[in-house]
Design a protein around this motif. Sequence first.
Motif, PDB file in Angstrom:
ATOM      1  N   GLU A  27       0.833  -1.200   0.000  1.00  0.00           N
ATOM      2  CA  GLU A  27       0.000   0.000   0.000  1.00  0.00           C
ATOM      3  C   GLU A  27       0.869   1.252   0.000  1.00  0.00           C
ATOM      4  OE1 GLU A  27      -2.842   2.387   3.115  1.00  0.00           O
ATOM      5  OE2 GLU A  27      -2.828   0.187   3.220  1.00  0.00           O
ATOM      6  N   LEU A  28       1.928   1.253   0.789  1.00  0.00           N
ATOM      7  CA  LEU A  28       2.820   2.409   0.840  1.00  0.00           C
ATOM      8  C   LEU A  28       3.569   2.588  -0.475  1.00  0.00           C
ATOM      9  CD1 LEU A  28       4.294   2.070   4.456  1.00  0.00           C
ATOM     10  CD2 LEU A  28       2.461   3.581   3.662  1.00  0.00           C
ATOM     11  N   PHE A  29       3.890   1.476  -1.164  1.00  0.00           N
ATOM     12  CA  PHE A  29       4.589   1.578  -2.438  1.00  0.00           C
ATOM     13  C   PHE A  29       3.753   2.334  -3.482  1.00  0.00           C
ATOM     14  CE2 PHE A  29       6.900  -2.692  -1.502  1.00  0.00           C
ATOM     15  CZ  PHE A  29       7.800  -2.026  -0.673  1.00  0.00           C
ATOM     16  N   ASP A  30       2.418   2.321  -3.324  1.00  0.00           N
ATOM     17  CA  ASP A  30       1.547   2.992  -4.284  1.00  0.00           C
ATOM     18  C   ASP A  30       1.378   4.481  -3.985  1.00  0.00           C
ATOM     19  OD1 ASP A  30       1.108   0.659  -5.704  1.00  0.00           O
ATOM     20  OD2 ASP A  30      -0.661   0.091  -4.518  1.00  0.00           O
ATOM     21  N   ARG A  31       1.928   4.957  -2.885  1.00  0.00           N
ATOM     22  CA  ARG A  31       1.813   6.371  -2.526  1.00  0.00           C
ATOM     23  C   ARG A  31       2.977   7.159  -3.142  1.00  0.00           C
ATOM     24  NH1 ARG A  31       0.292   6.617   3.960  1.00  0.00           N
ATOM     25  NH2 ARG A  31      -1.428   5.080   3.926  1.00  0.00           N
ATOM     26  N   PRO A  32       2.887   8.461  -3.167  1.00  0.00           N
ATOM     27  CA  PRO A  32       4.047   9.276  -3.588  1.00  0.00           C
ATOM     28  C   PRO A  32       5.254   8.967  -2.702  1.00  0.00           C
ATOM     29  CG  PRO A  32       2.057  10.634  -3.488  1.00  0.00           C
ATOM     30  CD  PRO A  32       1.681   9.298  -2.907  1.00  0.00           C
ATOM     31  N   GLY A  33       6.379   8.726  -3.332  1.00  0.00           N
ATOM     32  CA  GLY A  33       7.575   8.328  -2.592  1.00  0.00           C
ATOM     33  C   GLY A  33       7.681   6.827  -2.406  1.00  0.00           C
ATOM     34  N   GLY A  34       6.639   6.099  -2.820  1.00  0.00           N
ATOM     35  CA  GLY A  34       6.637   4.645  -2.636  1.00  0.00           C
ATOM     36  C   GLY A  34       7.700   3.943  -3.458  1.00  0.00           C
ATOM     37  N   ASP A  35       7.960   4.432  -4.684  1.00  0.00           N
ATOM     38  CA  ASP A  35       9.006   3.814  -5.500  1.00  0.00           C
ATOM     39  C   ASP A  35      10.364   3.929  -4.813  1.00  0.00           C
ATOM     40  OD1 ASP A  35       7.183   3.121  -7.412  1.00  0.00           O
ATOM     41  OD2 ASP A  35       7.596   4.849  -8.719  1.00  0.00           O
ATOM     42  N   ALA A  36      10.612   5.069  -4.201  1.00  0.00           N
ATOM     43  CA  ALA A  36      11.881   5.263  -3.492  1.00  0.00           C
ATOM     44  C   ALA A  36      11.951   4.354  -2.268  1.00  0.00           C
ATOM     45  CB  ALA A  36      12.027   6.725  -3.067  1.00  0.00           C
ATOM     46  N   LEU A  37      10.815   4.152  -1.599  1.00  0.00           N
ATOM     47  CA  LEU A  37      10.786   3.258  -0.438  1.00  0.00           C
ATOM     48  C   LEU A  37      11.121   1.828  -0.858  1.00  0.00           C
ATOM     49  CD1 LEU A  37      10.159   2.622   2.520  1.00  0.00           C
ATOM     50  CD2 LEU A  37       7.729   2.419   1.873  1.00  0.00           C
ATOM     51  N   ARG A  38      10.511   1.361  -1.945  1.00  0.00           N
ATOM     52  CA  ARG A  38      10.792   0.002  -2.415  1.00  0.00           C
ATOM     53  C   ARG A  38      12.263  -0.135  -2.816  1.00  0.00           C
ATOM     54  NH1 ARG A  38       8.192  -4.473  -5.100  1.00  0.00           N
ATOM     55  NH2 ARG A  38       6.153  -3.462  -5.118  1.00  0.00           N
ATOM     56  N   ALA A  39      12.767   0.831  -3.556  1.00  0.00           N
ATOM     57  CA  ALA A  39      14.164   0.760  -3.994  1.00  0.00           C
ATOM     58  C   ALA A  39      15.112   0.783  -2.809  1.00  0.00           C
ATOM     59  CB  ALA A  39      14.466   1.919  -4.949  1.00  0.00           C
ATOM     60  N   ARG A  40      14.776   1.589  -1.827  1.00  0.00           N
ATOM     61  CA  ARG A  40      15.637   1.687  -0.633  1.00  0.00           C
ATOM     62  C   ARG A  40      15.701   0.341   0.104  1.00  0.00           C
ATOM     63  NH1 ARG A  40      19.294   2.283   2.713  1.00  0.00           N
ATOM     64  NH2 ARG A  40      19.135   3.615   4.571  1.00  0.00           N
ATOM     65  N   ILE A  41      14.549  -0.283   0.303  1.00  0.00           N
ATOM     66  CA  ILE A  41      14.539  -1.553   1.026  1.00  0.00           C
ATOM     67  C   ILE A  41      15.173  -2.655   0.176  1.00  0.00           C
ATOM     68  CG2 ILE A  41      13.077  -3.301   2.112  1.00  0.00           C
ATOM     69  CD1 ILE A  41      11.094  -1.122   2.806  1.00  0.00           C
ATOM     70  N   ASP A  42      14.898  -2.641  -1.146  1.00  0.00           N
ATOM     71  CA  ASP A  42      15.440  -3.677  -2.024  1.00  0.00           C
ATOM     72  C   ASP A  42      16.963  -3.683  -2.044  1.00  0.00           C
ATOM     73  OD1 ASP A  42      13.057  -4.790  -2.791  1.00  0.00           O
ATOM     74  OD2 ASP A  42      12.904  -3.720  -4.694  1.00  0.00           O
ATOM     75  N   THR A  43      17.564  -2.499  -1.980  1.00  0.00           N
ATOM     76  CA  THR A  43      19.032  -2.408  -2.099  1.00  0.00           C
ATOM     77  C   THR A  43      19.745  -2.328  -0.752  1.00  0.00           C
ATOM     78  OG1 THR A  43      18.875   0.006  -2.318  1.00  0.00           O
ATOM     79  CG2 THR A  43      18.864  -1.295  -4.354  1.00  0.00           C
ATOM     80  N   MET A  44      18.997  -2.279   0.319  1.00  0.00           N
ATOM     81  CA  MET A  44      19.581  -2.151   1.646  1.00  0.00           C
ATOM     82  C   MET A  44      20.291  -3.449   2.038  1.00  0.00           C
ATOM     83  SD  MET A  44      17.515  -1.162   5.148  1.00  0.00           S
ATOM     84  CE  MET A  44      16.832   0.316   4.381  1.00  0.00           C
ATOM     85  N   GLN A  45      21.480  -3.328   2.579  1.00  0.00           N
ATOM     86  CA  GLN A  45      22.188  -4.500   3.073  1.00  0.00           C
ATOM     87  C   GLN A  45      21.427  -5.124   4.237  1.00  0.00           C
ATOM     88  OE1 GLN A  45      25.181  -5.989   1.896  1.00  0.00           O
ATOM     89  NE2 GLN A  45      24.633  -4.675   0.163  1.00  0.00           N
ATOM     90  N   ASN A  46      21.583  -6.422   4.383  1.00  0.00           N
ATOM     91  CA  ASN A  46      20.827  -7.140   5.415  1.00  0.00           C
ATOM     92  C   ASN A  46      21.041  -6.558   6.807  1.00  0.00           C
ATOM     93  OD1 ASN A  46      19.785  -8.917   3.522  1.00  0.00           O
ATOM     94  ND2 ASN A  46      21.377 -10.448   3.844  1.00  0.00           N
ATOM     95  N   ALA A  47      22.297  -6.305   7.131  1.00  0.00           N
ATOM     96  CA  ALA A  47      22.597  -5.820   8.483  1.00  0.00           C
ATOM     97  C   ALA A  47      21.952  -4.459   8.746  1.00  0.00           C
ATOM     98  CB  ALA A  47      24.109  -5.751   8.688  1.00  0.00           C
ATOM     99  N   GLU A  48      21.941  -3.578   7.731  1.00  0.00           N
ATOM    100  CA  GLU A  48      21.314  -2.277   7.923  1.00  0.00           C
ATOM    101  C   GLU A  48      19.819  -2.433   8.145  1.00  0.00           C
ATOM    102  OE1 GLU A  48      20.786   2.090   5.734  1.00  0.00           O
ATOM    103  OE2 GLU A  48      21.689   0.409   4.645  1.00  0.00           O
TER     104      GLU A  48
END
Length: 766
Positions: A225-246
């Motif tokens: 649901e958050l991915f469909d909001r403004p800024g959601g694409d950036a949220l998905r990209a941020r989590i997708d590329t985030m290292q596991n430990a972070e």
Amino acid sequence: MGTQTVTTDTLVEIEKRVLWLSTAIVDAANRRGDPSGLKVGGHQASSASMTTIMTSLWFEHLRAGDRVSVKPHASPVLHAINYLLGELDERYLSTLRAFGGLQSYPSRSKDPDPVDYSTGSVGIGATAPIWGALARRYVDTHFGGAGEGRQYSLVGDAELDEGAVWEAILDPMVGELGEVVWIVDLNRQSLDRVVPAIGAPRIEGMFSAAGWQVLTVKYGRLLHELFDRPGGDALRARIDTMQNAEYQRLLRCDADEVRTRLPDGHADLAELVAGLDDDTLLAAVRNLGGHDTAALRDAFSAIDDTRPTVILAYTVKGHGLATAGHPQNHGSILSADQVRELADAVGADPDDPWRRFDPESPAGEVVAGAAQRLHRDPVDDQPVPPLPTDIGRTPTGRATTQAALGRALLDLTREAPEAAGRVVTLCPDVSSSTNLGGWVNKVGVWSTAERKDWFDDDPETILHWRERPTGQHLELGIAEGNLVGALGELGATWSRWGRPVLPIGVLYDPFVERALEPWSFGIYAGGQSILVGTPSGVSLAPEGGAHQSVTTPSVGLEQPGCVTYEPAFAIDTEWTLLASLARLGRPDGTSAYLRLSTRPVDQTLAAVPADPAARERRRRQVVAGAYPLRRAAGTPALTIAVAGAPTTEALAAADRLAELGHDVDVVVVTSPGLLFDALQARAGRPARPQAEPWILESAFPARRAAPLVTLLDGHPHTLAFLAGVNRVPATHLGVHRFGQSGDLASVYAHHGLDADTVVAAGLDLL
């Protein structure tokens, strides 16, 4: 009865109760403590990461014919679910890791509640359902009655580091098993750390390359649901590329820290995060697909039953607990205050921890429905058809014990065709070189469908590869772990479906050690089978430098649930094989290991008695562990006890010592393990039930006690205990160093297995 549709709210309520019960089971075990001061242990965090998956599976999707292998550290979740389903008495809930209580890891043979697969040895429990699927198909094509159902593996992502997992996945036969479903608990933690690399794409690629359907359940409904909001694409990209430990560190942060750490310089993401209340923000960073019942439901409904499937379910280790996401939470135990906080969060009562659902409540009705849907009727047992104890042949000429195996199997098809129809042989691509060619030509190769043999009309083809559903030979790739994994599951069909088969796995003896751990675990899980190691020892001669086996003769001394034989002659092979087959496929059954040789031996040396009663006495001695092959006319000056291939040298040494005026008894040892157990039983100590104390007086009578030389093509310690039968001085000959290639006489002399060495050892004792 099919799957059960359950409202999300009800499933979440059941999941909370499962989380509480699994956590409380471990908590009760540690409050009970161990009087010695040892840590009791348990895995609350590893269990918590599986609660959503297992709740969804058991209370909505599983059918009675399905089987599930549960990752070892999630055993409290399995017990919690079984308790809710009425399959486990309340008194056991406080007995995790107690003597006679719930086992540390799921066990088919030791736990008091239903367990489909024993797990606990990394990789073996994960792959067992693959071989369980194979065994079910084999049984169904031959005897019927094995039913239908998926074979699930619930696997921790760290378990995918085990090489045995990929050996199983890559076997060509596995690609046909559409009933196999793996669910990977992708919590990105191992025992000591957060796994540093983002490994999911690599795992997806490896499964896809093996022909598996790959379903990834990464995010839950809130994040989508958050991915469909403004800024959601950036949220998905941020989590997708985030290292596991972070990412794991975010789970330990409060809302203000998340707002600072998550945007990472992305203005639109910072704006999205700023607009979320604290509870929503904290819930969002934890909203992974493996904890979302709707996402899991979609994945289960998308399973393609024409090929194996893997579901990669992203989870949080310790989900719902105070320890969630901490890199050292693997074996951590909640404090008393944290347990009470959990109780408040999930609506449980620490003072009444084992409370069940009200039967009239929606959750109670769902639990009752699941219990009815998953009920299994008792298996309809079919006993193994009668087996002969002696086919009646007396071998002559020169023969090997390896060739005698193939000969005995062929004879069995004529003498006892019903029993022979229960035999299934398995090889890791060594059928012809282990003398199974005649058997394979006779019974054919098992396949789910008939396949054309393109070399059937080739006059130079000796081994005919006729694949059909009625075949009785299975050929796997060159991976010993796969061989014994399938062996164990075929050996468990008597208890799963009441349809016993008699599985015989044949591999090169030098590679038995590779197979020992998974084979041993299969025996622990109730799989009864025969493992044949051939050729063995330095008697390989030309190949001995690379392919010798030294430690395998002592397997029978050390392996529970297994009887080992090392026959010296072809007739010994037949008798011990028939005795081993007769012990399979029954509640009091046991496995066997036969160590065979390619050394040709003059079969007249066996001196098989012609009198029927004397022959039967010899057979009983062979099966019990030893027999006197030669007796001195009077009191012997020396006894030579020999196992396996060097029997020829023992007899030659006895002849030479007699010429020197020293009469010798020669005793052939067919089973060191059974003799050791006979010695234990004679002393009133625990021993395996197959032990026959009378064999000691039969083979080593006290009245003929004499100094002893032991000899075998393996480590000499294997027979060293025999000196204690009559407490005599002894010398022990065998192999204790790496071998050399060469002719047999040179190799035996190099290792001290030759007649000269035996004579010298005897004279030293005298």
